[in-house]
Structures are given as structure tokens and as C-alpha cells.
Design a protein around this motif. Sequence first.
Motif, PDB file in Angstrom:
ATOM      1  N   THR A 132      30.310  34.883  31.311  1.00 12.58           N
ATOM      2  CA  THR A 132      29.286  33.961  31.821  1.00 12.58           C
ATOM      3  C   THR A 132      28.674  34.495  33.121  1.00 12.58           C
ATOM      4  OG1 THR A 132      30.772  32.225  31.017  1.00 12.58           O
ATOM      5  CG2 THR A 132      28.719  31.520  32.025  1.00 12.58           C
ATOM      6  N   PRO A 133      27.999  35.647  33.046  1.00 13.75           N
ATOM      7  CA  PRO A 133      27.505  36.285  34.270  1.00 13.75           C
ATOM      8  C   PRO A 133      26.067  35.958  34.647  1.00 13.75           C
ATOM      9  CG  PRO A 133      27.291  37.795  32.443  1.00 13.75           C
ATOM     10  CD  PRO A 133      27.866  36.513  31.863  1.00 13.75           C
ATOM     11  N   THR A 134      25.320  35.251  33.792  1.00 11.85           N
ATOM     12  CA  THR A 134      23.874  35.147  33.961  1.00 11.85           C
ATOM     13  C   THR A 134      23.453  34.676  35.352  1.00 11.85           C
ATOM     14  OG1 THR A 134      23.704  34.634  31.610  1.00 11.85           O
ATOM     15  CG2 THR A 134      21.786  34.157  32.964  1.00 11.85           C
ATOM     16  N   HIS A 135      24.056  33.602  35.821  1.00 12.31           N
ATOM     17  CA  HIS A 135      23.656  33.034  37.114  1.00 12.31           C
ATOM     18  C   HIS A 135      24.224  33.802  38.299  1.00 12.31           C
ATOM     19  CE1 HIS A 135      27.335  31.306  35.609  1.00 12.31           C
ATOM     20  NE2 HIS A 135      27.643  30.777  36.771  1.00 12.31           N
ATOM     21  N   TYR A 136      25.053  34.810  38.002  1.00 14.08           N
ATOM     22  CA  TYR A 136      25.633  35.652  39.051  1.00 14.08           C
ATOM     23  C   TYR A 136      25.195  37.110  38.914  1.00 14.08           C
ATOM     24  CZ  TYR A 136      29.016  31.963  40.329  1.00 14.08           C
ATOM     25  OH  TYR A 136      29.623  30.804  40.766  1.00 14.08           O
ATOM     26  N   SER A 137      24.101  37.362  38.225  1.00 15.87           N
ATOM     27  CA  SER A 137      23.704  38.758  37.990  1.00 15.87           C
ATOM     28  C   SER A 137      23.517  39.555  39.290  1.00 15.87           C
ATOM     29  CB  SER A 137      22.447  38.825  37.121  1.00 15.87           C
ATOM     30  OG  SER A 137      21.407  38.021  37.633  1.00 15.87           O
ATOM     31  N   PRO A 138      23.005  38.984  40.387  1.00 17.34           N
ATOM     32  CA  PRO A 138      22.929  39.778  41.622  1.00 17.34           C
ATOM     33  C   PRO A 138      24.303  40.186  42.134  1.00 17.34           C
ATOM     34  CG  PRO A 138      21.606  37.769  41.792  1.00 17.34           C
ATOM     35  CD  PRO A 138      22.463  37.624  40.578  1.00 17.34           C
ATOM     36  N   HIS A 139      25.238  39.252  42.097  1.00 18.14           N
ATOM     37  CA  HIS A 139      26.590  39.521  42.562  1.00 18.14           C
ATOM     38  C   HIS A 139      27.251  40.614  41.709  1.00 18.14           C
ATOM     39  CE1 HIS A 139      25.410  35.372  43.428  1.00 18.14           C
ATOM     40  NE2 HIS A 139      26.240  35.367  44.458  1.00 18.14           N
ATOM     41  N   VAL A 140      26.987  40.554  40.404  1.00 19.02           N
ATOM     42  CA  VAL A 140      27.568  41.527  39.485  1.00 19.02           C
ATOM     43  C   VAL A 140      27.107  42.941  39.834  1.00 19.02           C
ATOM     44  CG1 VAL A 140      27.535  42.346  37.099  1.00 19.02           C
ATOM     45  CG2 VAL A 140      27.926  39.922  37.581  1.00 19.02           C
ATOM     46  N   LEU A 141      25.807  43.123  40.026  1.00 16.24           N
ATOM     47  CA  LEU A 141      25.298  44.463  40.312  1.00 16.24           C
ATOM     48  C   LEU A 141      25.764  44.969  41.670  1.00 16.24           C
ATOM     49  CD1 LEU A 141      23.589  43.858  37.793  1.00 16.24           C
ATOM     50  CD2 LEU A 141      21.692  45.050  38.912  1.00 16.24           C
ATOM     51  N   LEU A 142      25.797  44.096  42.658  1.00 18.89           N
ATOM     52  CA  LEU A 142      26.241  44.523  43.980  1.00 18.89           C
ATOM     53  C   LEU A 142      27.738  44.814  44.003  1.00 18.89           C
ATOM     54  CD1 LEU A 142      24.108  42.089  46.163  1.00 18.89           C
ATOM     55  CD2 LEU A 142      23.740  44.547  45.818  1.00 18.89           C
ATOM     56  N   GLY A 143      28.522  43.991  43.282  1.00 20.27           N
ATOM     57  CA  GLY A 143      29.954  44.254  43.179  1.00 20.27           C
ATOM     58  C   GLY A 143      30.240  45.528  42.411  1.00 20.27           C
ATOM     59  N   LEU A 144      29.471  45.754  41.351  1.00 17.17           N
ATOM     60  CA  LEU A 144      29.626  46.972  40.556  1.00 17.17           C
ATOM     61  C   LEU A 144      29.312  48.206  41.392  1.00 17.17           C
ATOM     62  CD1 LEU A 144      30.075  48.227  37.713  1.00 17.17           C
ATOM     63  CD2 LEU A 144      27.608  47.967  37.348  1.00 17.17           C
ATOM     64  N   ASN A 145      28.303  48.104  42.241  1.00 14.01           N
ATOM     65  CA  ASN A 145      27.950  49.233  43.091  1.00 14.01           C
ATOM     66  C   ASN A 145      29.096  49.596  44.028  1.00 14.01           C
ATOM     67  OD1 ASN A 145      25.818  51.076  44.202  1.00 14.01           O
ATOM     68  ND2 ASN A 145      26.230  49.888  46.048  1.00 14.01           N
ATOM     69  N   LEU A 146      29.739  48.577  44.591  1.00 10.49           N
ATOM     70  CA  LEU A 146      30.894  48.844  45.460  1.00 10.49           C
ATOM     71  C   LEU A 146      32.053  49.440  44.665  1.00 10.49           C
ATOM     72  CD1 LEU A 146      30.943  45.648  47.711  1.00 10.49           C
ATOM     73  CD2 LEU A 146      30.124  47.941  48.307  1.00 10.49           C
ATOM     74  N   ALA A 147      32.280  48.918  43.469  1.00 14.42           N
ATOM     75  CA  ALA A 147      33.381  49.431  42.644  1.00 14.42           C
ATOM     76  C   ALA A 147      33.119  50.876  42.232  1.00 14.42           C
ATOM     77  CB  ALA A 147      33.566  48.543  41.415  1.00 14.42           C
ATOM     78  N   ALA A 148      31.859  51.189  41.930  1.00 16.27           N
ATOM     79  CA  ALA A 148      31.526  52.565  41.570  1.00 16.27           C
ATOM     80  C   ALA A 148      31.803  53.512  42.737  1.00 16.27           C
ATOM     81  CB  ALA A 148      30.065  52.655  41.142  1.00 16.27           C
ATOM     82  N   SER A 149      31.573  53.035  43.955  1.00 10.30           N
ATOM     83  CA  SER A 149      31.901  53.839  45.139  1.00 10.30           C
ATOM     84  C   SER A 149      33.396  54.108  45.221  1.00 10.30           C
ATOM     85  CB  SER A 149      31.448  53.115  46.413  1.00 10.30           C
ATOM     86  OG  SER A 149      30.061  52.962  46.456  1.00 10.30           O
ATOM     87  N   GLY A 150      34.176  53.160  44.707  1.00  9.72           N
ATOM     88  CA  GLY A 150      35.629  53.292  44.752  1.00  9.72           C
ATOM     89  C   GLY A 150      36.236  53.982  43.557  1.00  9.72           C
ATOM     90  N   GLY A 151      35.396  54.443  42.625  1.00  9.47           N
ATOM     91  CA  GLY A 151      35.916  55.211  41.492  1.00  9.47           C
ATOM     92  C   GLY A 151      35.920  54.497  40.158  1.00  9.47           C
ATOM     93  N   LEU A 152      35.220  53.382  40.033  1.00  3.26           N
ATOM     94  CA  LEU A 152      35.154  52.713  38.735  1.00  3.26           C
ATOM     95  C   LEU A 152      34.437  53.609  37.730  1.00  3.26           C
ATOM     96  CD1 LEU A 152      35.891  49.864  37.511  1.00  3.26           C
ATOM     97  CD2 LEU A 152      33.441  49.367  37.682  1.00  3.26           C
ATOM     98  N   ARG A 153      34.974  53.675  36.505  1.00  2.00           N
ATOM     99  CA  ARG A 153      34.397  54.586  35.512  1.00  2.00           C
ATOM    100  C   ARG A 153      34.545  54.062  34.088  1.00  2.00           C
ATOM    101  NH1 ARG A 153      39.278  56.270  37.262  1.00  2.00           N
ATOM    102  NH2 ARG A 153      40.870  56.785  35.696  1.00  2.00           N
ATOM    103  N   ILE A 154      34.905  52.789  33.920  1.00  2.00           N
ATOM    104  CA  ILE A 154      35.075  52.231  32.583  1.00  2.00           C
ATOM    105  C   ILE A 154      33.858  51.375  32.223  1.00  2.00           C
ATOM    106  CG2 ILE A 154      37.591  52.341  32.565  1.00  2.00           C
ATOM    107  CD1 ILE A 154      37.718  49.447  33.425  1.00  2.00           C
ATOM    108  N   PRO A 155      33.647  51.097  30.937  1.00  3.63           N
ATOM    109  CA  PRO A 155      32.435  50.388  30.503  1.00  3.63           C
ATOM    110  C   PRO A 155      32.321  48.987  31.100  1.00  3.63           C
ATOM    111  CG  PRO A 155      33.537  51.403  28.629  1.00  3.63           C
ATOM    112  CD  PRO A 155      34.473  51.530  29.790  1.00  3.63           C
ATOM    113  N   LEU A 156      31.075  48.550  31.272  1.00  5.56           N
ATOM    114  CA  LEU A 156      30.787  47.201  31.742  1.00  5.56           C
ATOM    115  C   LEU A 156      30.322  46.363  30.561  1.00  5.56           C
ATOM    116  CD1 LEU A 156      30.540  45.546  34.476  1.00  5.56           C
ATOM    117  CD2 LEU A 156      28.064  45.846  34.169  1.00  5.56           C
ATOM    118  N   VAL A 157      31.012  45.234  30.342  1.00  8.32           N
ATOM    119  CA  VAL A 157      30.684  44.310  29.257  1.00  8.32           C
ATOM    120  C   VAL A 157      30.006  43.087  29.860  1.00  8.32           C
ATOM    121  CG1 VAL A 157      31.586  42.923  27.344  1.00  8.32           C
ATOM    122  CG2 VAL A 157      32.709  45.084  27.957  1.00  8.32           C
ATOM    123  N   TYR A 158      28.823  42.761  29.364  1.00  5.98           N
ATOM    124  CA  TYR A 158      28.062  41.589  29.804  1.00  5.98           C
ATOM    125  C   TYR A 158      28.249  40.517  28.747  1.00  5.98           C
ATOM    126  CZ  TYR A 158      24.249  39.493  32.597  1.00  5.98           C
ATOM    127  OH  TYR A 158      23.498  38.713  33.441  1.00  5.98           O
TER     128      TYR A 158
END
Length: 308
Positions: A132-158
Motif C-alpha cells: 500500500t505505497p501509493t500515498h507514500y510514494s515520495p517517502h518510498v523514493l527518498l528512502g530507497l535512495n538512502l538505502a541504495a547509498s547503503g548498498g541495497l541491491r535487491i528488487p523493489l516490489v510496488y
Amino acid sequence: MNGIPFRPDYLKLHRTGELKQRGELLWDHLASCKLCPRECRVNRLAGEKGFCKTGSNLKVASFNAHFGEERPLVGVGGSGTIFLSHCNLGCVFCQNWDISHQGGGTECSIEDLGAMMLQLQEDGCQNINLVTPTHYSPHVLLGLNLAASGGLRIPLVYNTSGWERPDVLALLEGVVDIYLADFKYTDPDMAHGYSADAGSYPSVAKAALMEMNRQVGVAVPERNGVIFRGLMIRHLVMPGEVSGSMEAVRWIADNLPGDTYVNLMLQYRPAYRAHLYPEIDRPVSREEYLEIVDEARRCGLTNLDVDL
């Protein structure tokens, strides 16, 4: 994937800075929120709340390795689900009503969300599954950006209800690896009656599914049975054709590839306020369900996930 390690596309956007830019652009939308088709236009940045009852703060109900999702998402380590609180659709039969309607959960920062993603990866999860990410889409992208900085490399499921604005989906291209989308209704009157006046659901969801397919294509499992990319559709079969199941499978067959992954779900049980609606205050019979499965096969759908 076929001997080549999977690398999600969001890593490219992260490296160029575009992932953060898109997150910030969506964040600006909160000042007059139109993130979903309800277009409440409230100023969530100022604490105003529209239909989803959500301000600018992120709220998470739980995050963990989940083994009850579709088999191609679970793999060995489970799907790394993050259950986000509140919902923009408001179905009267929701099984997770305590989260979606009542907003159960804990307020978290963007940094917390990124840390959750990294923790789920560390725990061996197959993917990050945002429920249920629709109303949090900004938070999702910004959180994902931070996680990618920390080494996240697995698929993202929406993991979405399917009721998505095309302009928001456009900003998710290259970010989302797997769209796990509901196709709840084909009749506007049913959507209006059972999902808080969401009469536009059928037309909006059809357009969204076609856009999702354009972005990520057909979900094809690898040799180990795991899916890394593609569109996966969930259709919940409801009593008395409330969900328009016959028309739903025909529409999918006519408008999407024949090997589109379609999960025909036999898990409907009356929940939340379903007891107020006699026509949906019962489970679906196996006979009803099998009729839908037979129709899906007759229409030429070849990649069905069915409960037989």
C-alpha cells in the motif's frame, strides 16, 4: 539472472542523482496532494489530511520476511514486506482494516525506512515489498535512495491496489522492478459502492496496468522460480461477480500479453464491514471460482496462479 547477477534499475537513477530528484518532486506534491486519483488537494506538509488520513509523516505497521506472498516473490528468504499504514481506497471488506482504515502503526523517518530496507536485505529477503505505497510514494523514493547509498541491491516490489495516477507511475519508471498490482473491479458501480465512491477504479486501473506492463514487461521466473522483474496481477474473486471476474480475465487477455502473470485469488472472506452487505457476507464457492479459472484458460491466459 541466467548466470548474470541481477542489478535493479534504481541503482542507475541513484548514481545520477535522479532518484533523489524524483522523490523530491513527489514530495512537493504533498503541498496540494494529488498522489492518487482522489486528488484531495490538501496540504499534507502543513498537517492537513485527506481521505487517506495521512499527513507528511510516514507510518509503518510492520516490516519482516513474509512467506505468504506469491511463490515467485518468496524465494528462499521470503519477501521483505513493509506494511505501510492507511490506504487511499477504503474497501469495506478489507482484511487488514486495522492498518488500512484505522492506521495502526508507528511513525518513522525517511532514514528509518531506508534502514528497514537494508535490514530486510541483510536478513536474506528476496526483495523489498512495499504494501500500500501509493500515498507514500515520495517517502518510498527518498528512502530507497538512502538505502541504495547503503548498498541495497535487491528488487523493489510496488504492491498496489492498482488505482494509480499515470503521472505518478511515470516517475516510478526505472525505480520499480516488480509491480504487484490488484485488479479489483471492472464495474464502476461496484467500485463506487464497496470502495468509498471510487467509481473511476476500473478505467484508472486498466490504464495503470497497461502502463506498468510497458515499464517492466511480463514477469518471467528465472530457473530457480524467482521473479526479479515484471508485472504481476492479483484478482480477488468475490461473491456474486462483485469483482467482475469474467470481464477481468477477458480484459487482461485482450489487452496484455497472454503470458501475463495473473493470480486468481480464492481467499475472500467477509471482514471489516462486509457483514453490512449481505451479497458479500459469504466466502466464494469453489464452483464460482472454477468457472473463472476455466474462463481465463479459455481466453488464452497461460501464466495463471490458481488455488486448485
